[in-house]
Design an enzyme around this catalytic site. Structure first.
Site, PDB file in Angstrom:
ATOM      1  N   CYS A   1      -4.551  -1.423  -2.011  1.00  0.00           N
ATOM      2  CA  CYS A   1      -4.892   0.484  -1.851  1.00  0.00           C
ATOM      3  C   CYS A   1      -5.612   0.102  -2.847  1.00  0.00           C
ATOM      4  O   CYS A   1      -5.677  -0.678  -4.269  1.00  0.00           O
ATOM      5  CB  CYS A   1      -2.850   0.311  -2.350  1.00  0.00           C
TER       6      CYS A   1
ATOM      7  N   CYS B   1     -10.679   3.121  -0.060  1.00  0.00           N
ATOM      8  CA  CYS B   1      -9.325   3.384   0.449  1.00  0.00           C
ATOM      9  C   CYS B   1      -8.910   2.626   1.482  1.00  0.00           C
ATOM     10  O   CYS B   1      -9.752   2.823   2.859  1.00  0.00           O
ATOM     11  CB  CYS B   1      -8.611   4.490   0.479  1.00  0.00           C
ATOM     12  N   THR B   2      -7.648   1.332   1.201  1.00  0.00           N
ATOM     13  CA  THR B   2      -7.596   1.052   3.083  1.00  0.00           C
ATOM     14  C   THR B   2      -7.401   1.005   4.284  1.00  0.00           C
ATOM     15  O   THR B   2      -7.358   0.577   4.936  1.00  0.00           O
ATOM     16  CB  THR B   2      -6.598  -0.492   2.606  1.00  0.00           C
ATOM     17  N   HIS B   3      -7.087   3.027   3.740  1.00  0.00           N
ATOM     18  CA  HIS B   3      -6.884   4.015   5.218  1.00  0.00           C
ATOM     19  C   HIS B   3      -7.881   3.868   5.139  1.00  0.00           C
ATOM     20  O   HIS B   3      -7.876   4.163   7.052  1.00  0.00           O
ATOM     21  CB  HIS B   3      -6.095   5.088   4.851  1.00  0.00           C
TER      22      HIS B   3
ATOM     23  N   GLU C   1      -2.622   9.324   8.351  1.00  0.00           N
ATOM     24  CA  GLU C   1      -0.799   8.599   8.330  1.00  0.00           C
ATOM     25  C   GLU C   1      -0.101   9.504   9.697  1.00  0.00           C
ATOM     26  O   GLU C   1       0.738   8.901  10.227  1.00  0.00           O
ATOM     27  CB  GLU C   1      -0.321   9.201   6.982  1.00  0.00           C
TER      28      GLU C   1
ATOM     29  N   ASP D   1       0.988  -1.580   0.020  1.00  0.00           N
ATOM     30  CA  ASP D   1      -0.543  -0.069  -0.352  1.00  0.00           C
ATOM     31  C   ASP D   1       0.630   0.933   0.116  1.00  0.00           C
ATOM     32  O   ASP D   1       2.481   1.279  -0.006  1.00  0.00           O
ATOM     33  CB  ASP D   1      -0.821  -0.255   1.373  1.00  0.00           C
ATOM     34  N   SER D   2       0.534   2.420  -0.539  1.00  0.00           N
ATOM     35  CA  SER D   2       1.272   3.515  -0.437  1.00  0.00           C
ATOM     36  C   SER D   2       1.519   3.790   0.882  1.00  0.00           C
ATOM     37  O   SER D   2       2.457   4.860   1.487  1.00  0.00           O
ATOM     38  CB  SER D   2      -0.037   4.335  -0.706  1.00  0.00           C
TER      39      SER D   2
END
Length: 271
Positions: free
Chosen positions: A73, A186-188, A152, A10-11
């Site tokens: 992602c 979005c996986t976040h 993040e 992922d990012s």
């Protein structure tokens, strides 16, 4: 039987939603995770840049002898999935198709909300897949560009006035439209699940793209007889492209187990 590990990338931090679900479903499997924390977020980048970054991420993971890669992602899954699947000899799975399928199954009214990065929303991939499964579904999309940088930076807990204010601003239009299902595209975003659920209310079903991607990967490996012969004791290795300390702290909180000392740093630009 296949004892090789599963690769996940992922990012940044968000792909750990997929790792967490994989560990729950397949506790005997080894996992190698890469988070491109030095270049997060991907969602505001051009298609060409996203594909270039994704190719480098996969090239690094392929230095391990993997049996499957999960693109954890949403941005890469909507933008570069076909390219990566075509270029690699091992299965490369994304999170978009499984999440779209889950949303189409879950909705009662046919009104489905979709939140994602600007790149994911712009691609139209979720809408196309949902309409392929339910042509009558109404998909109401909302880009949420501030979610990834806030997550993040650890701003994902209930009671945090900053994230609660941003969630309210982004999701109010979807709430007014009466969606009964909301795709966290979005996986976040599952790290914000409690805040989002508190705002949307108990009657709205949340679809976790990262977890749906993990389930699809588990089903694929099971069907192909490619699981290891272990039922527990699988390990996880973590790599990032920026400071290990920041990732370790947040990852340990989110996963519920300590990853301190287990995180390596990678110069992803060399791949």
């Amino acid at each position: 039987m296949d004892p090789r590990p599963i690769g996940v990338f992922d990012s940044g931090l968000g792909g750990l939603t997929t790792v967490r679900e994989l560990r729950r479903l397949l506790p005997g499997e080894d996992i190698v995770y890469f988070g491109d924390t030095g270049r997060v977020p991907y969602g505001s980048r051009s298609r060409e840049t996203i594909i270039r970054y994704a190719r480098q991420d996969v090239a690094f993971l392929r230095t391990f002898d993997l049996k499957l890669i999960v693109i954890a992602c949403g941005t890469v899954s909507t933008t570069a999935m076909e390219v990566l699947a075509r270029e690699n000899p091992i299965p490369v799975l994304g999170v978009v198709a499984p999440a779209a399928d889950a949303a189409a199954r879950a909705t009662r009214s046919g009104k489905i909300g979709l939140i994602g990065t600007q790149a994911s929303i712009r691609s139209g991939a979720y809408e196309a897949l949902i309409h392929a499964r339910d042509p009558m579904a109404q998909v109401i999309s909302q880009p949420c560009p501030l979610f990834v940088p806030l997550v993040e930076n650890g701003r994902f807990r209930p009671g945090d006035v900053v994230i609660e204010t941003v969630v309210s601003e982004y999701l109010a239009p979807l709430k007014r439209r009466g969606v009964d299902t909301l795709v966290l595209g979005c996986t976040h975003y599952p790290l914000l699940e409690e805040v989002i659920s508190n705002f949307m209310g108990p009657d709205v079903t949340l679809v976790n793209a990262g977890a749906e991607g993990a389930r699809a990967a588990a089903e694929r490996l099971t069907f192909e007889g490619a699981l290891s012969n272990r039922t527990e004791g699988g390990g996880c290795r973590y790599f990032v492209s920026d400071r290990q300390e920041d990732f370790s702290r947040l990852a340990s909180i989110f996963l519920g187990w300590d990853v301190t000392g287990q995180v390596g740093q990678v110069d992803i630009g060399q791949y």
